[in-house]
Design a protein around this motif. Structure first.
Motif, mmCIF file in Angstrom:
data_model
loop_
_atom_site.group_PDB
_atom_site.id
_atom_site.type_symbol
_atom_site.label_atom_id
_atom_site.label_comp_id
_atom_site.label_asym_id
_atom_site.label_seq_id
_atom_site.Cartn_x
_atom_site.Cartn_y
_atom_site.Cartn_z
ATOM 1 N N ARG A 1 -87.486 -79.096 -9.992
ATOM 2 C CA ARG A 1 -87.513 -79.672 -11.342
ATOM 3 C C ARG A 1 -86.106 -79.797 -11.921
ATOM 4 O O ARG A 1 -85.350 -78.832 -11.925
ATOM 5 N N PHE B 1 -87.811 -83.458 -16.494
ATOM 6 C CA PHE B 1 -88.098 -83.122 -17.891
ATOM 7 C C PHE B 1 -86.872 -83.495 -18.726
ATOM 8 O O PHE B 1 -85.736 -83.312 -18.279
ATOM 9 N N SER C 1 -82.419 -71.635 -23.078
ATOM 10 C CA SER C 1 -82.816 -70.601 -22.116
ATOM 11 C C SER C 1 -84.338 -70.599 -21.964
ATOM 12 O O SER C 1 -84.869 -69.992 -21.039
ATOM 13 N N ILE C 2 -85.033 -71.282 -22.869
ATOM 14 C CA ILE C 2 -86.498 -71.369 -22.773
ATOM 15 C C ILE C 2 -86.929 -72.336 -21.665
ATOM 16 O O ILE C 2 -88.110 -72.387 -21.304
ATOM 17 N N ILE C 3 -85.992 -73.095 -21.098
ATOM 18 C CA ILE C 3 -86.356 -74.131 -20.114
ATOM 19 C C ILE C 3 -86.539 -73.538 -18.715
ATOM 20 O O ILE C 3 -85.630 -72.903 -18.181
ATOM 21 N N HIS C 4 -87.700 -73.776 -18.157
ATOM 22 C CA HIS C 4 -88.023 -73.310 -16.798
ATOM 23 C C HIS C 4 -87.820 -74.473 -15.826
ATOM 24 O O HIS C 4 -88.702 -75.309 -15.655
ATOM 25 N N MET D 1 -81.897 -70.219 -16.428
ATOM 26 C CA MET D 1 -82.318 -69.568 -15.176
ATOM 27 C C MET D 1 -81.853 -70.284 -13.911
ATOM 28 O O MET D 1 -81.742 -69.666 -12.862
ATOM 29 N N SER E 1 -95.628 -75.793 -18.570
ATOM 30 C CA SER E 1 -95.024 -75.141 -17.401
ATOM 31 C C SER E 1 -93.502 -75.135 -17.531
ATOM 32 O O SER E 1 -92.818 -74.422 -16.799
ATOM 33 N N ILE E 2 -92.968 -75.897 -18.466
ATOM 34 C CA ILE E 2 -91.512 -75.925 -18.699
ATOM 35 C C ILE E 2 -91.049 -74.665 -19.439
ATOM 36 O O ILE E 2 -89.842 -74.413 -19.527
ATOM 37 N N ILE E 3 -91.978 -73.854 -19.941
ATOM 38 C CA ILE E 3 -91.612 -72.692 -20.759
ATOM 39 C C ILE E 3 -91.228 -71.492 -19.894
ATOM 40 O O ILE E 3 -92.024 -71.050 -19.045
ATOM 41 N N HIS E 4 -90.027 -70.996 -20.137
ATOM 42 C CA HIS E 4 -89.522 -69.831 -19.424
ATOM 43 C C HIS E 4 -89.724 -68.598 -20.294
ATOM 44 O O HIS E 4 -88.920 -68.312 -21.181
ATOM 45 N N ALA E 5 -90.829 -67.920 -20.083
ATOM 46 C CA ALA E 5 -91.144 -66.746 -20.904
ATOM 47 C C ALA E 5 -91.975 -65.770 -20.088
ATOM 48 O O ALA E 5 -92.512 -66.128 -19.039
ATOM 49 N N MET F 1 -95.274 -69.636 -15.643
ATOM 50 C CA MET F 1 -94.652 -68.619 -14.796
ATOM 51 C C MET F 1 -95.020 -67.175 -15.146
ATOM 52 O O MET F 1 -94.951 -66.293 -14.300
#
Lengths: 174, 174
Positions: free
Chosen positions: A3, A85, A123-126, A142, B123-127, B142
């Motif tokens: 991604r 994204f 930083s919230i972006i995965h 990340m 799914s884009i949320i890094h938490a 995640m």
């Protein structure tokens, strides 16, 4: 599928020419992109920082920005091999929400709007990669940060750098 | 510090009472929350699904929703031990951007707006945690999904569930 998260202003949307045009008109100056090397306009003219910010309160400011050269073709190509994204720090300018959404739908209509993200702290972006002109977003990100060259960041070092969308194509598609 | 992502509608904002009130007024019915057990209004009245969606096109629809009981106190308490991000699928209703932002600033002014995220695909949320009433958001998330009870999801099984904000407090703060 890996991604890629992509920033808007100064990466997909060519923000500087419009900012300079309006600034030069209103302040009777002739600043060029060369004057912005190594700094943002608000850093070059700190005494009117707040006034400069007011331009962004106009809900239409972000609506008619030019599309960055080659970004449409390369993002379309990337979207075949990567999840794309769009991640913009729109929370810094809440008045821009609708303009940014409409701009994306107009110029990048091939993307799914469920993949648009209006955030602040990235930083919230995965994601595996983040292409951005502001290196501060990489600090807590990340994945792999990729610095997209903009006048203000030309002296920034220590990051993977791409100078334009053809560089992005090479980085991801070889 | 671990991070909790929190959905807005039916978790922080009490969406159903307003939707029912408007629906009953316009369609001369007397539906109650009990009628929505196990389904959303658009599933209960699929023949007018599109008309129901039009309510959300009113930019003000989301502006005056009631705050979910205890959410302010518990989120404030959680924010001492966790990073809090608000993650709402606002891209499904682009007309809602401004109302949602203003609502958050009014009722949750103690949160940093750099931690607001308007997205679509979560799914884009890094938490580490996501508190949401729609279990579909957990599929590719995640972290740990936590299903916040809403009428439409009462028959959904297989997830950690909280019934209200006191349950959330217990889950995170014991």
């Amino acid at each position: 599928m890996k991604r890629i998260a992509i920033d808007m202003d100064e990466v997909m949307a060519d923000f500087i020419p419009k900012q300079l045009k309006i600034y030069n008109r209103d302040y009777n100056e002739n600043l060029t992109i060369d004057d912005l090397k190594g700094k943002k306009l608000r850093e070059l003219r700190p005494h009117i920082k707040e006034e400069l910010r007011k331009y962004f309160l106009d809900p239409t400011f972000f609506r008619d920005l030019e599309v960055m050269k080659d970004s449409q073709e390369v993002i379309k190509e990337l979207s075949k091999s990567y999840e794309i994204f769009i991640t913009t720090a729109a929370m810094e300018v809440p008045a821009s929400f609708t303009a940014k959404y409409e701009w994306l739908k107009e110029h990048f209509g091939f993307l799914n709007d469920m993949n648009f993200v209006f955030c602040g702290d990235k930083s919230i972006i995965h994601a595996d990669y983040l292409i951005d002109d502001n290196a501060r977003h990489f600090n807590r990100f990340m994945g792999q940060g990729i610095l997209f060259t903009a006048p203000h960041n030309i002296n920034v070092t220590g990051y993977v750098r791409v100078n334009n969308w053809q560089d992005v194509r090479k980085y991801f598609l070889g």
